[in-house]
Design an enzyme around this catalytic site. Structure first.
Site, PDB file in Angstrom:
ATOM      1  N   TYR A   7       0.811  -1.221   0.000  1.00  0.00           N
ATOM      2  CA  TYR A   7       0.000   0.000   0.000  1.00  0.00           C
ATOM      3  C   TYR A   7       0.847   1.275   0.000  1.00  0.00           C
ATOM      4  O   TYR A   7       0.310   2.370  -0.061  1.00  0.00           O
ATOM      5  CB  TYR A   7      -0.891   0.022   1.251  1.00  0.00           C
ATOM      6  CG  TYR A   7      -0.085  -0.142   2.523  1.00  0.00           C
ATOM      7  CD1 TYR A   7       0.549   0.949   3.111  1.00  0.00           C
ATOM      8  CD2 TYR A   7       0.102  -1.390   3.094  1.00  0.00           C
ATOM      9  CE1 TYR A   7       1.338   0.794   4.235  1.00  0.00           C
ATOM     10  CE2 TYR A   7       0.873  -1.549   4.224  1.00  0.00           C
ATOM     11  CZ  TYR A   7       1.488  -0.466   4.783  1.00  0.00           C
ATOM     12  OH  TYR A   7       2.275  -0.621   5.886  1.00  0.00           O
ATOM     13  N   GLY A   8       2.162   1.141   0.078  1.00  0.00           N
ATOM     14  CA  GLY A   8       3.018   2.322   0.254  1.00  0.00           C
ATOM     15  C   GLY A   8       4.083   2.461  -0.807  1.00  0.00           C
ATOM     16  O   GLY A   8       3.794   2.446  -2.007  1.00  0.00           O
ATOM     17  N   LEU A  10       6.211   0.550  -2.026  1.00  0.00           N
ATOM     18  CA  LEU A  10       6.490  -0.587  -2.907  1.00  0.00           C
ATOM     19  C   LEU A  10       5.530  -0.656  -4.096  1.00  0.00           C
ATOM     20  O   LEU A  10       5.732  -1.460  -5.003  1.00  0.00           O
ATOM     21  CB  LEU A  10       6.437  -1.899  -2.111  1.00  0.00           C
ATOM     22  CG  LEU A  10       7.555  -2.077  -1.085  1.00  0.00           C
ATOM     23  CD1 LEU A  10       7.256  -3.256  -0.164  1.00  0.00           C
ATOM     24  CD2 LEU A  10       8.902  -2.262  -1.765  1.00  0.00           C
ATOM     25  N   GLU A  82      11.151  -4.440   5.621  1.00  0.00           N
ATOM     26  CA  GLU A  82      10.136  -3.850   6.495  1.00  0.00           C
ATOM     27  C   GLU A  82      10.498  -3.974   7.979  1.00  0.00           C
ATOM     28  O   GLU A  82       9.698  -3.640   8.841  1.00  0.00           O
ATOM     29  CB  GLU A  82       8.763  -4.491   6.237  1.00  0.00           C
ATOM     30  CG  GLU A  82       8.270  -4.366   4.806  1.00  0.00           C
ATOM     31  CD  GLU A  82       7.889  -2.955   4.394  1.00  0.00           C
ATOM     32  OE1 GLU A  82       8.159  -1.997   5.138  1.00  0.00           O
ATOM     33  OE2 GLU A  82       7.311  -2.800   3.309  1.00  0.00           O
TER      34      GLU A  82
END
Length: 155
Positions: A7-8, A10, A82
Site C-alpha cells: 500500500y506504500g 512498494l 520492512e
C-alpha cells in the site's frame, strides 16, 4: 508462492517499487488491485515521511493497494526491508479485489468484487501520536499531502 498486499512505497510509481523487480531480492509478479475490507489508519510519519498501516481495525479508511505474488526469497527480503518484527509485522488482512490481471497456475482467478486474504505489513509498534495523524486511503509519495518520501538507508 505467497500473495502480499502493498500500500506504500512498494507500489507501482512509488520510490521503492524497483525493489519488487530486483532479481537479487527474489521474484515478484503483479497480480492486481484491491482494498481492505476493514478500515485501517494509513498514516505518513514525520522525519522520513514513511507510510505506516497501523494495526487498528475499524479506524481510518479502506486502504487501496496492489497484490503481488512473491517467492520465498522475496518474502524474506520484504520481511528484512520492512524490519519485521520490530518496525512492521506481517499480518493477514481481508481484501476486496478491484482489478485482477494475474494468471496463477493451478490457482483461482479472482474477479472484481471477490474477497480474499493475504499478507500485509502493518504495525503495532507505533508512537503514541501516530493514531492522531491524518489518515489516507491511498498512498502516493508525490501526493497533495506534501510529505514526499525521504530515503533512509538501513544502518
Amino acid at each position: 508462492m505467497t500473495r502480499v498486499f502493498v500500500y506504500g512505497t512498494l507500489k507501482k510509481g512509488q520510490p521503492n517499487n524497483y525493489r519488487m523487480f530486483d532479481s537479487n531480492n527474489g521474484k515478484a509478479e503483479y497480480l492486481g488491485l484491491a482494498f481492505s475490507i476493514q478500515k485501517y489508519p494509513l498514516v505518513i510519519t514525520p522525519e522520513y515521511n514513511i507510510p505506516y498501516l497501523l494495526n487498528i481495525p475499524g479506524q481510518g479508511h479502506r486502504v487501496h493497494g496492489e497484490i503481488y505474488k512473491v517467492d520465498d526469497q522475496m518474502l524474506k527480503f520484504l520481511d528484512d526491508f520492512e524490519s519485521v518484527p520490530t518496525m512492521y509485522q506481517r499480518t493477514v488482512v481481508q481484501l476486496e479485489v478491484k482489478e485482477w490481471v494475474g494468471k496463477m497456475e493451478g490457482e483461482e482467478m479472482l474477479s472484481p468484487g471477490s474477497i480474499t486474504e493475504m499478507f500485509v505489513y502493518t504495525t503495532t509498534t507505533y508512537e503514541p501520536d501516530w493514531p492522531s495523524l491524518p489518515c489516507y486511503e491511498s498512498y502516493d509519495s508525490e501526493g497533495d499531502h506534501g510529505l514526499k518520501y525521504k530515503y533512509k538507508e538501513k544502518l
